[in-house]
Write an enzyme that holds these catalytic residues in place. Structure first.
Site, mmCIF file in Angstrom:
data_model
loop_
_atom_site.group_PDB
_atom_site.id
_atom_site.type_symbol
_atom_site.label_atom_id
_atom_site.label_comp_id
_atom_site.label_asym_id
_atom_site.label_seq_id
_atom_site.Cartn_x
_atom_site.Cartn_y
_atom_site.Cartn_z
ATOM 1 N N ASN A 51 20.806 -28.839 -82.363
ATOM 2 C CA ASN A 51 20.915 -28.791 -80.822
ATOM 3 C C ASN A 51 19.890 -29.162 -79.957
ATOM 4 O O ASN A 51 18.786 -29.260 -80.248
ATOM 5 C CB ASN A 51 21.200 -27.618 -80.322
ATOM 6 N N HIS B 128 18.132 -29.987 -76.430
ATOM 7 C CA HIS B 128 18.329 -29.790 -74.445
ATOM 8 C C HIS B 128 16.747 -29.924 -74.058
ATOM 9 O O HIS B 128 16.044 -29.939 -74.621
ATOM 10 C CB HIS B 128 18.098 -28.104 -74.900
ATOM 11 N N SER C 96 13.815 -29.919 -76.543
ATOM 12 C CA SER C 96 13.336 -29.155 -77.343
ATOM 13 C C SER C 96 14.583 -29.451 -78.203
ATOM 14 O O SER C 96 16.004 -29.861 -77.885
ATOM 15 C CB SER C 96 14.014 -27.341 -77.046
ATOM 16 N N ASP D 56 21.598 -22.002 -76.043
ATOM 17 C CA ASP D 56 20.219 -22.339 -76.431
ATOM 18 C C ASP D 56 19.181 -22.041 -76.554
ATOM 19 O O ASP D 56 18.256 -21.436 -76.883
ATOM 20 C CB ASP D 56 19.941 -23.095 -74.641
HETATM 21 C C1 GRF Z 1 20.819 -34.454 -73.228
HETATM 22 O O1 GRF Z 1 20.278 -34.533 -72.281
HETATM 23 C C2 GRF Z 1 21.243 -33.109 -74.056
HETATM 24 O O2 GRF Z 1 19.972 -32.589 -74.628
HETATM 25 C C3 GRF Z 1 21.921 -32.151 -72.940
HETATM 26 O O3 GRF Z 1 23.152 -32.448 -73.004
HETATM 27 C C4 GRF Z 1 23.150 -34.183 -72.616
HETATM 28 C C5 GRF Z 1 23.741 -35.064 -73.493
HETATM 29 O O4 GRF Z 1 23.099 -36.291 -73.119
HETATM 30 N N1 GRF Z 1 22.914 -31.472 -74.541
HETATM 31 P P1 GRF Z 1 24.099 -37.429 -73.770
HETATM 32 O O5 GRF Z 1 25.787 -37.103 -73.787
HETATM 33 O O6 GRF Z 1 23.695 -37.669 -74.911
HETATM 34 O O7 GRF Z 1 24.441 -38.906 -72.794
#
Ligand code: GRF
Length: 189
Positions: free
Chosen positions: A109, A111, A138, A147
Protein backbone atom coordinates in the site's frame (compact mmCIF):
# COMPACT_ATOMS: atom_id res chain seq x y z
CA UNK A 1 14.84 -10.44 -13.80
CA UNK A 2 12.82 -13.24 -15.33
CA UNK A 3 10.04 -12.10 -17.63
CA UNK A 4 6.38 -12.08 -16.70
CA UNK A 5 6.00 -10.35 -13.32
CA UNK A 6 2.26 -9.80 -13.06
CA UNK A 7 0.84 -6.95 -10.98
CA UNK A 8 -2.75 -6.29 -9.92
CA UNK A 9 -3.80 -2.85 -8.69
CA UNK A 10 -6.77 -1.92 -6.49
CA UNK A 11 -7.90 1.72 -6.50
CA UNK A 12 -10.98 3.62 -5.34
CA UNK A 13 -10.43 7.08 -6.76
CA UNK A 14 -8.52 9.31 -9.13
CA UNK A 15 -5.83 6.73 -9.82
CA UNK A 16 -2.83 9.00 -10.23
CA UNK A 17 -0.66 6.36 -8.56
CA UNK A 18 -2.04 3.73 -10.92
CA UNK A 19 -1.12 6.07 -13.77
CA UNK A 20 2.43 6.37 -12.42
CA UNK A 21 2.67 2.56 -12.45
CA UNK A 22 1.24 2.39 -15.97
CA UNK A 23 3.69 5.06 -17.18
CA UNK A 24 6.79 3.93 -15.30
CA UNK A 25 6.74 0.14 -14.86
CA UNK A 26 4.03 -1.37 -17.07
CA UNK A 27 5.64 -3.19 -19.96
CA UNK A 28 9.19 -2.64 -18.66
CA UNK A 29 11.61 -5.28 -17.40
CA UNK A 30 8.92 -7.90 -17.88
CA UNK A 31 6.54 -6.24 -15.41
CA UNK A 32 2.94 -6.08 -16.54
CA UNK A 33 -0.11 -4.60 -14.88
CA UNK A 34 -2.67 -7.23 -15.74
CA UNK A 35 -5.72 -6.29 -13.64
CA UNK A 36 -7.19 -3.16 -12.03
CA UNK A 37 -10.00 -3.61 -9.52
CA UNK A 38 -12.10 -1.11 -7.64
CA UNK A 39 -14.93 -0.94 -5.13
CA UNK A 40 -16.32 2.08 -7.01
CA UNK A 41 -17.77 1.64 -10.53
CA UNK A 42 -17.11 5.30 -11.38
CA UNK A 43 -13.51 5.45 -10.13
CA UNK A 44 -11.33 7.40 -12.55
CA UNK A 45 -8.72 4.69 -12.01
CA UNK A 46 -10.88 2.26 -14.02
CA UNK A 47 -10.93 4.63 -16.99
CA UNK A 48 -7.14 4.86 -16.79
CA UNK A 49 -6.92 1.06 -16.88
CA UNK A 50 -9.20 0.87 -19.92
CA UNK A 51 -7.20 3.57 -21.70
CA UNK A 52 -4.08 1.45 -21.17
CA UNK A 53 -5.83 -1.73 -22.34
CA UNK A 54 -5.68 -3.33 -18.88
CA UNK A 55 -8.68 -5.47 -17.81
CA UNK A 56 -10.73 -3.92 -15.01
CA UNK A 57 -13.53 -4.99 -12.70
CA UNK A 58 -15.65 -3.49 -9.95
CA UNK A 59 -16.36 -5.23 -6.65
CA UNK A 60 -18.86 -2.97 -4.90
CA UNK A 61 -19.44 -3.90 -1.25
CA UNK A 62 -23.24 -3.81 -1.65
CA UNK A 63 -23.09 -6.51 -4.33
CA UNK A 64 -22.02 -9.17 -1.81
CA UNK A 65 -23.31 -10.68 1.44
CA UNK A 66 -20.42 -9.17 3.41
CA UNK A 67 -16.87 -7.82 3.04
CA UNK A 68 -15.31 -11.28 3.25
CA UNK A 69 -17.43 -12.49 0.32
CA UNK A 70 -16.49 -9.40 -1.69
CA UNK A 71 -12.80 -9.87 -0.90
CA UNK A 72 -12.94 -13.55 -1.85
CA UNK A 73 -14.45 -12.67 -5.23
CA UNK A 74 -11.79 -10.00 -5.77
CA UNK A 75 -8.97 -12.37 -4.76
CA UNK A 76 -10.34 -15.04 -7.11
CA UNK A 77 -10.40 -12.56 -9.98
CA UNK A 78 -6.78 -11.51 -9.31
CA UNK A 79 -5.68 -15.15 -9.01
CA UNK A 80 -7.39 -15.86 -12.32
CA UNK A 81 -5.19 -13.14 -13.83
CA UNK A 82 -2.15 -14.89 -12.24
CA UNK A 83 -1.25 -11.80 -10.25
CA UNK A 84 1.93 -12.10 -8.15
CA UNK A 85 1.87 -8.71 -6.43
CA UNK A 86 -1.18 -6.66 -5.43
CA UNK A 87 -0.71 -2.89 -5.13
CA UNK A 88 -3.22 -0.77 -3.24
CA UNK A 89 -3.09 2.62 -4.92
CA UNK A 90 -5.69 4.71 -3.14
CA UNK A 91 -7.88 1.69 -2.31
CA UNK A 92 -10.04 2.95 0.54
CA UNK A 93 -11.23 -0.29 2.21
CA UNK A 94 -9.46 -2.59 4.65
CA UNK A 95 -8.82 -6.07 3.27
CA UNK A 96 -10.14 -9.07 5.20
CA UNK A 97 -8.15 -12.26 6.02
CA UNK A 98 -9.63 -14.33 3.15
CA UNK A 99 -8.01 -11.89 0.72
CA UNK A 100 -4.70 -11.46 2.54
CA UNK A 101 -4.26 -15.23 3.03
CA UNK A 102 -4.36 -15.67 -0.75
CA UNK A 103 -1.49 -13.19 -1.23
CA UNK A 104 0.82 -13.61 1.77
CA UNK A 105 3.35 -10.73 1.92
CA UNK A 106 2.33 -9.85 -1.60
CA UNK A 107 0.04 -6.88 -0.94
CA UNK A 108 1.58 -3.40 -0.67
CA UNK A 109 0.00 0.00 0.00
CA UNK A 110 1.07 3.60 -0.58
CA UNK A 111 0.20 6.10 2.15
CA UNK A 112 0.76 9.88 2.34
CA UNK A 113 2.49 10.15 5.73
CA UNK A 114 5.51 8.81 7.57
CA UNK A 115 3.77 5.85 9.18
CA UNK A 116 3.08 5.04 11.97
CA UNK A 117 2.19 8.76 12.12
CA UNK A 118 -1.17 9.75 10.67
CA UNK A 119 -2.77 6.52 9.46
CA UNK A 120 -6.22 6.72 7.89
CA UNK A 121 -7.97 8.55 5.10
CA UNK A 122 -6.96 12.14 5.98
CA UNK A 123 -3.22 11.83 6.50
CA UNK A 124 -2.22 15.11 4.83
CA UNK A 125 -4.84 17.18 6.68
CA UNK A 126 -3.97 15.41 9.93
CA UNK A 127 -0.27 16.27 9.52
CA UNK A 128 -1.15 19.92 8.83
CA UNK A 129 -3.47 20.05 11.85
CA UNK A 130 -0.81 18.50 14.09
CA UNK A 131 1.69 21.23 13.13
CA UNK A 132 4.57 18.88 12.30
CA UNK A 133 7.51 20.22 10.24
CA UNK A 134 7.93 17.09 8.20
CA UNK A 135 5.55 14.48 6.88
CA UNK A 136 6.10 12.18 3.90
CA UNK A 137 5.22 9.03 2.04
CA UNK A 138 5.29 5.37 3.11
CA UNK A 139 5.03 2.13 1.19
CA UNK A 140 4.25 -0.88 3.38
CA UNK A 141 3.03 -4.45 3.36
CA UNK A 142 -0.67 -4.71 4.10
CA UNK A 143 -2.10 -6.51 7.10
CA UNK A 144 -5.61 -6.44 8.56
CA UNK A 145 -5.04 -3.15 10.36
CA UNK A 146 -5.34 0.45 9.21
CA UNK A 147 -2.07 1.36 7.44
CA UNK A 148 -0.28 -0.83 9.99
CA UNK A 149 1.79 -3.44 8.12
CA UNK A 150 5.61 -3.62 7.98
CA UNK A 151 7.31 -0.70 6.23
CA UNK A 152 9.15 -1.18 2.93
CA UNK A 153 10.18 2.39 2.08
CA UNK A 154 9.64 5.93 3.33
CA UNK A 155 10.56 9.36 2.11
CA UNK A 156 10.18 12.57 4.14
CA UNK A 157 8.52 15.68 2.69
CA UNK A 158 8.80 19.10 4.41
CA UNK A 159 5.40 20.56 5.28
CA UNK A 160 6.30 24.11 4.18
CA UNK A 161 5.23 25.63 1.88
CA UNK A 162 1.86 24.24 2.98
CA UNK A 163 0.08 25.39 -0.19
CA UNK A 164 2.03 22.89 -2.27
CA UNK A 165 2.29 20.05 0.27
CA UNK A 166 -0.30 17.82 -1.37
CA UNK A 167 1.24 18.27 -4.79
CA UNK A 168 4.75 17.53 -3.49
CA UNK A 169 3.54 14.43 -1.63
CA UNK A 170 1.90 13.09 -4.77
CA UNK A 171 5.08 13.73 -6.77
CA UNK A 172 7.04 11.64 -4.26
CA UNK A 173 4.35 8.91 -4.34
CA UNK A 174 4.50 8.73 -8.11
CA UNK A 175 8.26 8.15 -7.97
CA UNK A 176 8.48 5.94 -4.86
CA UNK A 177 5.68 3.47 -5.64
CA UNK A 178 6.97 2.42 -9.09
CA UNK A 179 10.47 2.15 -7.62
CA UNK A 180 9.30 -0.15 -4.81
CA UNK A 181 7.21 -2.29 -7.16
CA UNK A 182 10.17 -2.77 -9.45
CA UNK A 183 12.55 -3.54 -6.59
CA UNK A 184 10.08 -5.84 -4.84
CA UNK A 185 9.56 -7.86 -8.01
CA UNK A 186 13.31 -8.01 -8.66
CA UNK A 187 13.91 -9.35 -5.14
CA UNK A 188 11.18 -11.95 -5.48
CA UNK A 189 12.82 -13.47 -8.55
C1 GRF B 1 -2.72 8.72 -2.39
O1 GRF B 1 -2.35 9.87 -1.67
C2 GRF B 1 -2.35 7.47 -1.64
O2 GRF B 1 -1.19 7.62 -0.89
C3 GRF B 1 -3.53 7.29 -0.73
O3 GRF B 1 -4.65 7.66 -1.50
C4 GRF B 1 -4.23 8.60 -2.50
C5 GRF B 1 -4.66 8.04 -3.83
O4 GRF B 1 -4.47 8.94 -4.88
N1 GRF B 1 -3.60 5.95 -0.21
P1 GRF B 1 -4.64 8.45 -6.38
O5 GRF B 1 -6.04 7.85 -6.50
O6 GRF B 1 -3.59 7.44 -6.68
O7 GRF B 1 -4.52 9.69 -7.23
Amino acid sequence: MAPGARVGVLASGVGSNLQALLDRVHGRDGIEIVAVGSDKPDAQALARARAAGVPDATFAADGYADRRARDLAMAGWLEGARVELVVLAGYMHLLTPPFLQRFPERVVNIHPSLLPAFPGAHAIDDALAAGVDTTGVSVHYVDEGLDSGPLIAQEPVPVEPRETLEERIHAVEHRLLPQVVEERLCLAR
